[in-house]
Design an enzyme around this catalytic site. Structure first.
Site, mmCIF file in Angstrom:
data_model
loop_
_atom_site.group_PDB
_atom_site.id
_atom_site.type_symbol
_atom_site.label_atom_id
_atom_site.label_comp_id
_atom_site.label_asym_id
_atom_site.label_seq_id
_atom_site.Cartn_x
_atom_site.Cartn_y
_atom_site.Cartn_z
ATOM 1 C CE LYS A 22 -1.630 -4.705 16.063
ATOM 2 N NZ LYS A 22 -0.205 -4.418 16.327
ATOM 3 C CG ASN A 23 -0.600 -3.748 20.251
ATOM 4 O OD1 ASN A 23 -0.267 -4.297 19.207
ATOM 5 N ND2 ASN A 23 -0.786 -2.438 20.350
ATOM 6 N NE ARG A 93 9.603 0.115 16.130
ATOM 7 C CZ ARG A 93 9.800 0.004 17.412
ATOM 8 N NH1 ARG A 93 8.970 -0.668 18.148
ATOM 9 N NH2 ARG A 93 10.837 0.575 17.979
ATOM 10 C CB CYS A 117 7.454 2.154 10.272
ATOM 11 S SG CYS A 117 6.851 2.900 11.770
ATOM 12 N NE ARG A 122 6.541 2.390 16.170
ATOM 13 C CZ ARG A 122 5.465 1.633 16.055
ATOM 14 N NH1 ARG A 122 4.900 1.463 14.900
ATOM 15 N NH2 ARG A 122 4.956 1.030 17.101
ATOM 16 C CG ASP A 306 -2.096 1.983 18.963
ATOM 17 O OD1 ASP A 306 -1.290 2.664 18.313
ATOM 18 O OD2 ASP A 306 -1.795 0.887 19.484
ATOM 19 C CB ILE A 328 2.995 8.296 21.500
ATOM 20 C CG1 ILE A 328 2.001 8.573 22.639
ATOM 21 C CG2 ILE A 328 3.786 7.005 21.740
ATOM 22 C CD1 ILE A 328 2.542 8.518 24.032
ATOM 23 N NE ARG A 398 0.758 -4.663 10.601
ATOM 24 C CZ ARG A 398 1.429 -3.684 11.185
ATOM 25 N NH1 ARG A 398 1.646 -2.565 10.546
ATOM 26 N NH2 ARG A 398 1.901 -3.818 12.406
HETATM 27 C C1 UD1 Z 1 3.435 -0.286 21.234
HETATM 28 C C2 UD1 Z 1 2.251 -0.807 20.474
HETATM 29 C C3 UD1 Z 1 1.732 0.248 19.504
HETATM 30 C C4 UD1 Z 1 1.455 1.556 20.242
HETATM 31 C C5 UD1 Z 1 2.665 1.980 21.064
HETATM 32 C C6 UD1 Z 1 2.386 3.187 21.936
HETATM 33 C C7 UD1 Z 1 2.689 -3.179 20.412
HETATM 34 C C8 UD1 Z 1 3.046 -4.374 19.613
HETATM 35 N N1 UD1 Z 1 2.639 -2.010 19.767
HETATM 36 O O1 UD1 Z 1 4.464 -0.032 20.282
HETATM 37 O O2 UD1 Z 1 0.547 -0.238 18.896
HETATM 38 O O3 UD1 Z 1 1.167 2.556 19.301
HETATM 39 O O4 UD1 Z 1 3.091 0.906 21.923
HETATM 40 O O5 UD1 Z 1 1.333 2.935 22.785
HETATM 41 O O6 UD1 Z 1 2.418 -3.287 21.589
HETATM 42 N N2 UD1 Z 1 11.047 4.664 21.713
HETATM 43 C C9 UD1 Z 1 12.395 4.997 21.695
HETATM 44 N N3 UD1 Z 1 13.300 3.991 21.881
HETATM 45 C C10 UD1 Z 1 12.922 2.683 22.094
HETATM 46 C C11 UD1 Z 1 11.546 2.375 22.126
HETATM 47 C C12 UD1 Z 1 10.629 3.395 21.930
HETATM 48 O O7 UD1 Z 1 12.762 6.138 21.502
HETATM 49 O O8 UD1 Z 1 13.794 1.824 22.270
HETATM 50 C C13 UD1 Z 1 10.030 5.737 21.513
HETATM 51 C C14 UD1 Z 1 9.221 5.506 20.245
HETATM 52 O O9 UD1 Z 1 9.858 6.012 19.108
HETATM 53 C C15 UD1 Z 1 7.941 6.236 20.574
HETATM 54 C C16 UD1 Z 1 7.789 6.013 22.081
HETATM 55 O O10 UD1 Z 1 9.090 5.665 22.557
HETATM 56 O O11 UD1 Z 1 8.094 7.600 20.333
HETATM 57 C C17 UD1 Z 1 6.806 4.905 22.463
HETATM 58 O O12 UD1 Z 1 7.120 3.734 21.794
HETATM 59 P P1 UD1 Z 1 6.797 2.301 22.379
HETATM 60 O O13 UD1 Z 1 5.952 2.382 23.598
HETATM 61 O O14 UD1 Z 1 8.071 1.533 22.472
HETATM 62 O O15 UD1 Z 1 5.937 1.678 21.216
HETATM 63 P P2 UD1 Z 1 5.957 0.183 20.761
HETATM 64 O O16 UD1 Z 1 6.224 -0.674 21.954
HETATM 65 O O17 UD1 Z 1 6.783 0.018 19.566
#
Ligand code: UD1
Length: 419
Positions: A22-23, A93, A117, A122, A306, A328, A398
């Site tokens: 999915k990701n 998201r 969420c 996030r 995950d 995370i 999902r």
């Molecule tokens: C992706 C995955 C999700 C997985 C996560 C961590 C997808 C579609 N989803 O989510 O399944 O759980 O990686 O491996 O690929 N953060 C900030 N600012 C930002 C972006 C992130 O502070 O602009 C923080 C987040 O709150 C979190 C951490 O960084 O604490 C990691 O988030 P991130 O790697 O961005 O997760 P996603 O890409 O949303």
């Protein structure tokens, strides 16, 4: 709405075909917005999140069809819409992945802020700061990120405070068509990022550093549509291994990539689960008792967040003490309350959960609260004594393709009913 019912205590024996990730599929679908043409994606999982992404892209002007199951053909000749509405972003998201591609294709993108969420705040500040660094003008208005650029983005150096997965993907997509060189430092190294890089390179992008935390993108003048295969879902693979860990038995997981689960497979061996890695399959078996281990979630190649909920369910079936640190996401323990309803002894202290294994769980009525929390309830349910009823299973749909059917085929007593 469906609920899943599991009669626990039946060991799992047989083969499961792992679906596409999915990701990986979500960013690759978003990347088809970058240039006109007919893009083909193979091994696309049949999931609610994929359907949501396609609904979003349809509102922007793409058309798509499936010439055969799991092969998705997207025509992106007429992309004119530039907005991802709150209604779509709030359900998924990852909709934020259209921000980078739309900005470079149309010079304009308007994407709703995701809001809170179940697993934490996030934010998307890294995405916004990165695009600003490349010259985009960004305004926040009425809960939307409004991004503009006149002409092309300009390459620059971006440093992420944290290796955000979708943040890295958005920057990669935007940088491919920027003028000059973009360097992304502290980039995410997840295999799904590698899958996106492979697609972008096949489209004509120039990217170096794949698999490392420094990605160098030399902007090109244009890209062309191509065909790419989605990698296997490492989280789905890990979920089934955790399930054979609780229920017992032996599973062969086909069409997966053991190299994408380094820390998880190491932990499974430490737990006492037999793991045999082949080129594109894994044999996982449990015959005797399992041991408790400590776990700390980390960016790849560390232990994936995950799979945190699923290993917690596994730890409740040991007779030892396990400390699980979630680094995370700050609030990713929604499954704890539900696992407790099944007899688990878990104490939460901030980002740490301490599991005192009780050896067995008992079936109960529980509620799915987010995608991976739901998976942990299935991992617990297949081993629990008696019947477990999981409501709100749309969370599972999902991200898991026919999870109940796949488990039923290997001997689990699991079925769906209407609530
Ligand atoms: C992706 C995955 C999700 C997985 C996560 C961590 C997808 C579609 N989803 O989510 O399944 O759980 O990686 O491996 O690929 N953060 C900030 N600012 C930002 C972006 C992130 O502070 O602009 C923080 C987040 O709150 C979190 C951490 O960084 O604490 C990691 O988030 P991130 O790697 O961005 O997760 P996603 O890409 O949303």
């Amino acid at each position: 709405m469906d609920k899943i019912i599991i009669e626990g205590g039946h060991p799992l024996h047989g083969e499961i075909n792992v679906s596409g990730a999915k990701n990986a599929a979500l960013p690759l679908i978003a990347a088809t917005l970058l240039c006109p043409g007919e893009h083909t994606l193979y091994n696309v999982p049949d999931l609610r999140d994929i359907r949501t992404m396609l609904v979003l892209l349809e509102t922007l002007g793409i058309t798509y069809h499936y010439p055969e199951p799991h092969t998705l053909v997207i025509n992106s000749d007429n992309v004119e819409g530039f907005e991802a509405s709150y209604d779509l972003v709030k359900t998924m998201r990852a909709s934020v992945l259209v921000l980078g591609p739309l900005l470079v294709r149309l010079g304009r993108a308007r994407v709703s802020l995701p809001g809170g969420c179940a697993i934490g705040a996030r934010p998307i500040n890294f995405h916004m700061q990165g695009l600003q660094k490349l010259g985009a003008k960004i305004e926040l208005e009425s809960g939307y990120v409004d991004a503009f650029v006149k002409g092309r983005l300009q390459g620059d150096t971006i440093y992420f405070d944290f290796p955000s997965v979708t943040g890295t993907e958005n920057m990669l997509m935007a940088a491919t068509l920027a003028q000059g060189k973009t360097i992304i430092k502290n980039a995410a190294k997840e295999p799904e990022v590698g899958n996106l890089i492979d697609m972008l390179v096949a489209m004509g992008a120039k990217i170096e550093g794949r698999g490392t935390d420094v990605l160098v993108v030399e902007g090109v003048d244009g890209l062309r549509a191509t065909a790419t295969t989605i990698i296997a879902d490492r989280i789905e693979t890990g979920t089934y291994i955790a399930a054979v860990g609780t229920a017992g038995g032996e599973l062969t997981l086909r069409n997966c990539n053991p190299a994408h689960l380094p820390s998880f497979l190491e932990k499974m061996r430490a737990v006492g689960i037999y793991i045999e890695e082949k080129e594109s399959s894994i044999i996982a078996a449990r015959s005797g008792p399992i041991k408790s281990v400590d776990v700390k979630t980390m960016p790849y190649p560390g232990f994936p967040t995950d799979l945190q909920a699923q290993i917690m369910a596994l730890m409740t079936c040991t007779t030892g003490l396990s400390v699980i640190d979630e680094t995370i996401f700050e609030n990713r323990f929604m499954h704890v309350a539900e696992l407790r309803r099944m007899g688990a002894d878990i104490r939460v202290d901030g980002g740490r959960a301490i599991v005192s294994g009780t050896g067995t769980l008992t079936g109960a009525q529980v509620m799915a609260t987010d995608l991976r929390a739901s998976a942990s309830l299935v991992v617990a349910g297949v081993a629990a004594q008696g019947v477990t009823t999981i409501s709100r299973v749309y969370h599972l749909d999902r991200g898991y393709e026919r999870l109940d059917e796949k488990l039923r085929r290997v001997g689990a007593k699991i079925w769906r009913e209407k609530e």
